[in-house]
Design an enzyme around this catalytic site. Sequence first.
Site, PDB file in Angstrom:
ATOM      1  N   ASP A  98     -16.281  29.077 -39.493  1.00  0.00           N
ATOM      2  CA  ASP A  98     -15.363  28.324 -38.823  1.00  0.00           C
ATOM      3  C   ASP A  98     -14.371  29.455 -38.236  1.00  0.00           C
ATOM      4  OD1 ASP A  98     -13.624  25.473 -39.922  1.00  0.00           O
ATOM      5  OD2 ASP A  98     -13.385  26.318 -38.003  1.00  0.00           O
ATOM      6  N   ASP A 199     -12.870  25.462 -33.911  1.00  0.00           N
ATOM      7  CA  ASP A 199     -11.910  24.463 -34.160  1.00  0.00           C
ATOM      8  C   ASP A 199     -10.996  24.151 -32.953  1.00  0.00           C
ATOM      9  OD1 ASP A 199      -9.904  23.431 -36.223  1.00  0.00           O
ATOM     10  OD2 ASP A 199      -8.530  24.568 -35.241  1.00  0.00           O
ATOM     11  N   GLU A 254     -15.363  21.441 -32.437  1.00  0.00           N
ATOM     12  CA  GLU A 254     -14.601  20.353 -32.849  1.00  0.00           C
ATOM     13  C   GLU A 254     -13.990  19.704 -31.639  1.00  0.00           C
ATOM     14  OE1 GLU A 254     -10.855  20.719 -34.852  1.00  0.00           O
ATOM     15  OE2 GLU A 254     -11.016  19.111 -36.096  1.00  0.00           O
ATOM     16  N   HIS A 328     -12.981  18.090 -43.984  1.00  0.00           N
ATOM     17  CA  HIS A 328     -11.718  18.287 -44.680  1.00  0.00           C
ATOM     18  C   HIS A 328     -10.482  17.642 -44.276  1.00  0.00           C
ATOM     19  CE1 HIS A 328     -12.026  20.891 -41.215  1.00  0.00           C
ATOM     20  NE2 HIS A 328     -10.781  21.286 -41.386  1.00  0.00           N
ATOM     21  N   ASP A 329     -10.638  17.178 -43.091  1.00  0.00           N
ATOM     22  CA  ASP A 329      -9.515  16.236 -42.504  1.00  0.00           C
ATOM     23  C   ASP A 329      -9.430  14.766 -42.553  1.00  0.00           C
ATOM     24  OD1 ASP A 329      -9.761  18.423 -39.508  1.00  0.00           O
ATOM     25  OD2 ASP A 329      -8.322  18.779 -41.287  1.00  0.00           O
TER      26      ASP A 329
HETATM   27  O1  TEU Z   1      -8.380  19.750 -36.663  1.00  0.00           O
HETATM   28  C1  TEU Z   1      -7.804  19.321 -35.500  1.00  0.00           C
HETATM   29  C2  TEU Z   1      -7.609  17.927 -35.512  1.00  0.00           C
HETATM   30  O2  TEU Z   1      -7.836  17.099 -34.450  1.00  0.00           O
HETATM   31  C3  TEU Z   1      -7.237  17.104 -36.749  1.00  0.00           C
HETATM   32  O3  TEU Z   1      -6.143  18.331 -37.471  1.00  0.00           O
HETATM   33  C4  TEU Z   1      -6.514  15.995 -36.365  1.00  0.00           C
HETATM   34  O4  TEU Z   1      -5.413  16.366 -35.091  1.00  0.00           O
HETATM   35  C5  TEU Z   1      -5.662  15.750 -37.670  1.00  0.00           C
HETATM   36  O5  TEU Z   1      -6.548  15.607 -38.683  1.00  0.00           O
HETATM   37  C6  TEU Z   1      -4.906  14.563 -37.253  1.00  0.00           C
HETATM   38  O6  TEU Z   1      -5.688  13.299 -37.338  1.00  0.00           O
HETATM   39  C7  TEU Z   1      -8.481  20.958 -36.840  1.00  0.00           C
HETATM   40  C8  TEU Z   1      -8.968  21.359 -38.174  1.00  0.00           C
HETATM   41  O7  TEU Z   1     -10.180  20.623 -38.762  1.00  0.00           O
HETATM   42  C9  TEU Z   1      -7.731  20.908 -39.060  1.00  0.00           C
HETATM   43  O8  TEU Z   1      -7.937  21.200 -40.509  1.00  0.00           O
HETATM   44  C10 TEU Z   1      -6.392  21.893 -38.533  1.00  0.00           C
HETATM   45  O9  TEU Z   1      -5.193  21.565 -39.420  1.00  0.00           O
HETATM   46  C11 TEU Z   1      -6.321  21.994 -36.982  1.00  0.00           C
HETATM   47  O10 TEU Z   1      -7.506  21.858 -36.197  1.00  0.00           O
HETATM   48  C12 TEU Z   1      -5.428  22.887 -36.534  1.00  0.00           C
HETATM   49  O11 TEU Z   1      -6.158  23.962 -36.587  1.00  0.00           O
END
Ligand code: TEU
Length: 557
Positions: A98, A199, A254, A328-329
């Site tokens: 990543d 990312d 992403e 993970h989000d």
């Molecule tokens: O996620 C970007 C993203 O779109 C999500 O964070 C989303 O905005 C958030 O979950 C609200 O719905 C990426 C990574 O996957 C995330 O873990 C990071 O926090 C983010 O970028 C910043 O690097």
Amino acid sequence: MQEPWWKRSTIYQIYPKSFNDTTGSGMGDLQGVIEKLDYIKELGVDMVWLTPIYRSPQRDNGYDISDYYDIEPAYGTMEDVERLVQELHNRDMKLMMDIVINHTSTDHEWFQQAKTSKDNPYRDYYIWRDSSDGDAPNNWVSKFGGTAWALEEHTDQYYLHLFDKTQADLNWENNEVRNKLYEMMNFWAEKGLDGFRLDVINLVSKVQSFPHDESAADGQFGKAYYTDGPRIHEFMKEMNQAVFAPHNLITVGEMSSTSLAACQQYTSPDVNELDMTFNFQHLKVDYEKGKKWTDGKLDFIKLKQILSDWQIGMHQAGGWNALFWCNHDQPRIVSRFGDDDLYRRESAKMLATVMHMMQGTPYIYQGEEIGMTDPKFSSIEDYNDVETQNAYTELKELGLAESAVMQIIQRRSRDNARTPMQWSAAKNAGFSEGEPWLSVASNYKKINAEKEVKDKDSIFYHYQKLIRLRKEYAIITHGDYEPLCMDNERIFSYERRWNGEKLLVVANFFGESTEFTYPKKETEEAEILLSNYQDSAPDYSKIQLRPYEAVIYLIKL
Ligand code: TEU
């Protein structure tokens, strides 16, 4: 022409902080990943996506990188990374790292230099603007709440941060920045890794006038001026030529808040940008008025429409979807769209079936393969995630009662996916001998990998079978997509056709029995490739579907 290997593959996502701790630190580590490679191999996946392990203050759990060339000590050393690559390759699996190149941590040396003076050589690595009327340069907001600008008082200018204020956006207009990033990615490619997950890569091109946003209906002011921005395809092509092509790397972007048209272009085989893309439109159908931190309910018809539109649209363009429910989000899908109580097993298998029989490359998030659920912690003190903490504060400031706020937090928090992997019924679910950085979900004695691997009818083996079907039946990779019963409030059904075969998926998406009638007159003899019930009906013309029943039929036309 032989299709690329990754079109018949499945990828397993590991969030190392919560995967397996071998030192007693309470945080997972790389040795912990290595020790579980045989388990991952047994599942049958071809590649592991490892979320960021670089040196980081961990404000955003590694998505705030302070040194691209060093490993966060809690995870291990560069030698551990090299060993992980070797151990994966020994098992005929690959590694996807990543990489976060839209922003760095404000602890990064580049930012530490840039903030010292306006004429520092690194100043233009980031995005600085003067205040507007004594306030932030414009009304853009951060995805983690609040303004997207932070004042650096020493030089009296604001810097842009689309995420946390400790995550400063890099200035991709600066050729030197891009070249430094490509150089770094090539360093990692030469370590032997096989791909990158990029990312929020579609956010790196900003409209350079940084205008006020007068029209953001969803309140995300600024989004229209940095999402799939003016130079994004130019930058993707440049990065492909500088890094991906020379090392034959597989790439997945992403794409935050992207569009089908943009992803058709990113992944069209003849434009040489990216191999595939994650989009999130199907995971916003339970947001009230498009807002995440609400208690909205699933709009099932909209879910089917979005997934079908992307299947049809990407197939037509020759593009390629990354297929997923979890990461993970995101909350655990069995809690979100399934049933994490009475029908946990059936609903987890149904959700997997619906997603894995589509065209694209499926991603399985750690614990999804054993039906892990949201932890439903009762207190905000039990949550760690920066976005969650900010949302709690904002919801309380709106005047919502604590119980209403916690109801929303329990449903939406990214920590839902980040509780420690549940390996066994032992202390801390076998994740750690120490105090886990985030509490283990209370159901670990009932839900754990050790139990699942011993049970031949488990969710684990259902995923294993789906992965094998993808390798065995080319129709899953190449077939077209036709949705069926789109206005049915309970059933998700579609069919794929290719080379004289038809694959029919019929799924009851809910916990009450319902009747399926095949909507076309002709029905042919069918073979059941997989079901989540032992005795599903071989005749698909009319089926009494039991709670969450999902069946895959193969028909020779
Ligand atoms: O996620 C970007 C993203 O779109 C999500 O964070 C989303 O905005 C958030 O979950 C609200 O719905 C990426 C990574 O996957 C995330 O873990 C990071 O926090 C983010 O970028 C910043 O690097």
